[in-house]
Design an enzyme around this catalytic site. Structure first.
Site, mmCIF file in Angstrom:
data_model
loop_
_atom_site.group_PDB
_atom_site.id
_atom_site.type_symbol
_atom_site.label_atom_id
_atom_site.label_comp_id
_atom_site.label_asym_id
_atom_site.label_seq_id
_atom_site.Cartn_x
_atom_site.Cartn_y
_atom_site.Cartn_z
ATOM 1 N N TYR A 113 0.995 -0.900 0.284
ATOM 2 C CA TYR A 113 0.018 -0.428 0.071
ATOM 3 C C TYR A 113 0.932 1.193 -0.255
ATOM 4 C CZ TYR A 113 -3.833 -2.473 0.957
ATOM 5 O OH TYR A 113 -5.109 -3.501 0.628
ATOM 6 N N ILE A 159 -7.443 -4.849 -5.670
ATOM 7 C CA ILE A 159 -6.921 -6.052 -4.232
ATOM 8 C C ILE A 159 -8.035 -5.048 -2.983
ATOM 9 C CG2 ILE A 159 -5.052 -6.142 -2.185
ATOM 10 C CD1 ILE A 159 -3.072 -4.884 -4.307
ATOM 11 N N SER A 163 -9.380 -9.200 -2.696
ATOM 12 C CA SER A 163 -7.957 -9.691 -1.968
ATOM 13 C C SER A 163 -8.329 -9.656 -0.002
ATOM 14 C CB SER A 163 -6.601 -9.133 -2.051
ATOM 15 O OG SER A 163 -5.853 -9.820 -3.521
ATOM 16 N N GLU A 164 -8.877 -8.608 0.609
ATOM 17 C CA GLU A 164 -9.112 -8.075 1.211
ATOM 18 C C GLU A 164 -10.345 -8.265 2.261
ATOM 19 O OE1 GLU A 164 -6.985 -6.928 3.021
ATOM 20 O OE2 GLU A 164 -5.695 -5.540 2.485
ATOM 21 N N ALA A 165 -11.283 -8.587 0.836
ATOM 22 C CA ALA A 165 -12.901 -8.893 1.058
ATOM 23 C C ALA A 165 -12.526 -10.558 1.419
ATOM 24 C CB ALA A 165 -13.400 -8.420 -0.523
#
EC number: 3.2.2.22
Length: 528
Positions: A113, A159, A163-165
């Protein structure tokens, strides 16, 4: 390569998004540790099986493919038509196995990030997420335009929404709400703190000893208050949908939870770690050596947790299964229900009387007698005893130096929030400022209305369909002890049933006890 996992923003609903995330989670799961899904152990993954692709489209015409590394659920590359683009820190094998036959390019930034935000000239807080943002991201990346700033920004969107979800139930839920309501959103401090601490939380769970994390994980609440997570039974752990593989618990080979065989080079968590913690229990009181007296036979009591960490409330969880304060052992006087618990010299005590196992559900059990640590008295200073295990609230404990109640709202069916109304509880539109929707989750497993913490969520009877109401916590009953599980349920250990929105109909204004079905009317989330 099995079927490609697909999501289209065209005609998307919160349901179609949920199915996409569930398919992605399933593809990424390598096993279970402490009953929580975990990514594959990298030592068991051959390079050719290391990557999966996800197809994102916003119409018949526009689609891209995203390459994800199964060992960390991270986006490493994407394909737009006959061209593919790899993040600077993508593993060397990614370009061998992902998007064969395309012309490959290397991006100028990596997938962190920090780097993405620098190139985007925007932080995650400033970048909106939602269907519109994703639709635009797909179009932009598909166009092959060379604007690096916009590439970084759109990757931040993808992302987080993929990915985070996949990693967190509360993040997939937040995206689902935004799809259902048609509104964009920016990540709040709680969401960002989860994104930043995924590896720490995963490591905490896997390296936990007797319920305690090796290190505190400090999350943030929506209003930027610190949330200290230092134990496996802390309710926030239930928001994890997928963990990074860090190491196998030392006793994993006996654990029925692991669904894959342990290979030789697989990393085993250190068993040398022996945390020194407080043990919080009934009404948030601490396990305390009475009057600081360390002479053999002095009783152990429940006392309010002190403002400062003090020796007579600090316990070292030893790898030999003893629990020690000031070098002396927590010891049961005998093996009959009602026997009191005392401090005793470890070398002269009967060894079996000093052994305790702390279970993931907050039970502290003496294996020899199969009796559990219990705070029978609701008054401060009551002596702790061993009792038959009935999963009573007065038999619930949580280790960690932060024993204060965790205050949160609890959202459920149709994204409505649990609300206290007199002695009743039902669902209403979520409102952060409503005291009736704030709940204090205590170390004893009780869920209390912040308006009056003497009142606990209680199932009226031990039977299917029994309504859940607010009753005096002073009872310390089994019907007042709840476990937040990673499948989203709020579980009653004694009854082996869960909280259920009656008939999936909030207008009935009833939450009841019901066997687990996994349906949406039994899925809950702490929104802190």
């Amino acid at each position: 390569q099995d079927q490609v996992i697909k999501f289209t923003t065209e005609g998307a609903t919160s349901q179609s998004y949920k199915q996409f995330i569930e398919a992605l989670r399933q593809r990424l799961t390598g096993g279970l540790i402490h009953d929580i899904p975990v990514l594959p152990d990298p030592t068991t993954v051959e390079e050719r099986n290391r990557y999966i692709t996800v197809e994102l489209s916003n119409s018949e015409r526009e689609s891209i493919e995203v390459g994800i590394d199964v060992t960390n659920a991270y986006v490493v590359a994407y394909r737009a038509g006959s061209q593919s683009y790899f993040l600077r820190d993508a593993p060397a094998s990614a370009s061998t196995y992902l998007f064969p036959g395309t012309q490959r390019y290397s991006l100028r930034f990596d997938g962190s990030y920090g780097d993405l935000e620098r190139w985007a000239h925007q932080t995650r807080e400033e970048i909106s997420l939602g269907l519109q943002a994703l639709t635009h991201a797909i179009s932009f990346l598909r166009s092959g335009a060379s604007n690096d700033e916009e590439k970084a920004r759109t990757l931040i969107v993808i992302i987080q929404m993929a990915s985070e979800a996949a990693r967190y139930r509360c993040i997939s839920n937040r995206v689902g709400v935004s799809i259902r309501t048609g509104t964009a959103f920016q990540p709040d401090p709680a969401m960002l703190s989860l994104e930043n601490n995924w590896d720490n939380l995963s490591g905490g769970v896997q390296q936990s000893v007797q319920d305690a994390f090796p290190n505190n994980v400090i999350l943030s609440s929506i209003n930027r208050q610190p949330v200290v997570v230092d134990s496996l039974s802390h309710p926030t752990v239930a928001v994890l949908a997928l963990m990074l593989f860090v190491c196998n618990p030392p006793n994993a080979n006996q654990s029925p939870l692991l669904i894959r065989s342990i290979v030789e080079e697989s990393k085993i968590c250190s068993s040398r770690y022996e945390p020194t913690v407080r043990i919080g229990g009934r009404d948030g009181m601490c396990v305390d050596v009475y009057d600081d007296g360390y002479h053999n036979g002095n009783r152990i009591i429940a006392w309010k947790c002190k403002d400062r960490l003090e020796e007579n409330q600090l316990w070292t969880l030893k790898s030999d299964l003893t629990i020690r304060s000031n070098g002396k052992c927590l010891t049961t006087e005998g093996y009959a229900p009602g026997n009191y618990v005392m401090i005793y010299d470890c070398t002269s005590a009967v060894a079996e009387a000093t052994y305790w196992e702390i279970w993931d559900n907050g039970t502290i059990i003496n294996p020899k007698s199969a009796l559990v640590l219990s705070a029978e008295s609701s008054s401060m200073g009551g002596t702790l005893t061993v009792q038959t295990n009935e999963y009573l609230m007065r038999q619930g404990w949580r280790t960690g130096n932060n024993t204060s109640p965790f205050v949160t709202s609890i959202s459920g069916y149709s994204d409505l929030c649990m609300q206290a109304q007199g002695s009743n509880v039902w669902l209403a539109d979520c409102d952060n400022n409503k005291k009736e929707q704030q709940w204090a989750l205590y170390t004893d497993g009780s869920i209390r209305s912040v308006q009056n913490t003497n009142n606990c969520l209680t199932s009226k009877d031990h039977k299917q369909g029994s309504p859940i109401v607010l009753m005096a916590c002073s009872n310390g009953w089994a019907s007042q002890r709840w476990l937040f599980k990673n499948d989203g349920s709020i579980y009653s250990l004694y009854d082996d049933m869960v909280m259920d929105v009656k008939g999936s109909d909030p207008s009935l204004k009833q939450i009841i006890l019901w066997p687990y079905t996994g349906k949406p009317n039994q899925i809950w989330l702490t929104l802190f």
